[in-house]
Motif scaffolding. Structure first.
Motif, PDB file in Angstrom:
ATOM      1  N   THR A 165       0.803  -1.267  -0.069  1.00  0.00           N
ATOM      2  CA  THR A 165       0.049  -0.076  -0.073  1.00  0.00           C
ATOM      3  C   THR A 165       0.862   1.141  -0.107  1.00  0.00           C
ATOM      4  N   LEU A 166       1.963   1.245   0.363  1.00  0.00           N
ATOM      5  CA  LEU A 166       2.903   2.187   0.454  1.00  0.00           C
ATOM      6  C   LEU A 166       3.944   2.320  -0.716  1.00  0.00           C
ATOM      7  N   ARG A 167       4.112   1.300  -1.443  1.00  0.00           N
ATOM      8  CA  ARG A 167       4.844   1.184  -2.610  1.00  0.00           C
ATOM      9  C   ARG A 167       4.350   2.382  -3.779  1.00  0.00           C
ATOM     10  N   LYS A 168       5.475   2.560  -4.824  1.00  0.00           N
ATOM     11  CA  LYS A 168       5.008   3.437  -6.102  1.00  0.00           C
ATOM     12  C   LYS A 168       4.202   2.437  -6.855  1.00  0.00           C
ATOM     13  N   ASN A 169       3.077   2.816  -7.594  1.00  0.00           N
ATOM     14  CA  ASN A 169       2.734   1.995  -8.499  1.00  0.00           C
ATOM     15  C   ASN A 169       3.087   2.284  -9.770  1.00  0.00           C
ATOM     16  N   ASN A 170       3.593   1.165 -10.586  1.00  0.00           N
ATOM     17  CA  ASN A 170       4.349   1.491 -11.733  1.00  0.00           C
ATOM     18  C   ASN A 170       3.423   0.875 -12.945  1.00  0.00           C
ATOM     19  N   ARG A 171       3.803   1.029 -14.019  1.00  0.00           N
ATOM     20  CA  ARG A 171       3.260   0.846 -15.480  1.00  0.00           C
ATOM     21  C   ARG A 171       4.335   0.595 -16.561  1.00  0.00           C
TER      22      ARG A 171
END
Length: 118
Positions: free
Chosen positions: A9-15
C-alpha cells in the motif's frame, strides 16, 4: 538493524510501456537510456522528470534493414505520469545526427504481461 520492506500500500504504482524504436544507426541499451531521459527532460523539465521513476527494463533488437534498425524495449514509469512519458517519446525525432522514432505499442501493469507485445 535489518531494513523493513515497504508494504504494497505504500509502494509506488508502476506501469510498463512497451515501445518500438526505429533509428537510422545502431544503438545500445545505454544509448536508449540517454534518449529516454533526454526526451523527457526536454519536454517536461527536470522537476517533472524526477517524478517519472523511469527505468529501461528490457531491450531487444528486432530487425535490421538497409535504411534503419528496429528495437523493442520495456520501460517502467510511475502510473500517474504515463501520458507525460508517452508524449515525450512522441516528440523525439533526433538522436545526434540520426533520425529516430519512438512509438508506444503497449501498456501494462506487470513486466510479464508487457512481454506479449514483443
Amino acid at each position: 538493524m535489518k531494513l523493513k520492506v515497504l508494504p504494497p500500500t505504500l509502494r509506488k504504482n508502476n506501469r510498463y510501456l512497451t515501445v518500438d524504436v526505429k533509428v537510422t544507426c545502431q544503438i545500445t541499451k545505454d544509448d536508449l537510456v540517454a534518449i529516454v531521459w533526454d526526451a523527457c527532460i526536454r519536454f517536461q523539465g527536470e522537476l517533472n522528470t524526477a517524478n517519472f521513476n523511469l527505468w529501461v527494463m528490457k531491450f531487444f533488437e528486432i530487425e535490421k534493414r538497409d535504411d534503419y534498425y528496429r528495437y523493442r524495449s520495456i520501460i517502467r514509469c510511475q502510473r500517474d505520469y504515463v501520458d507525460e512519458v508517452r508524449s515525450s517519446f512522441a516528440l523525439t525525432n533526433r538522436y545526434g545526427n540520426n533520425m529516430i522514432s519512438i512509438t508506444t505499442i503497449g501498456l501494462s501493469g506487470t513486466i510479464k504481461s508487457s512481454g506479449k507485445y514483443i
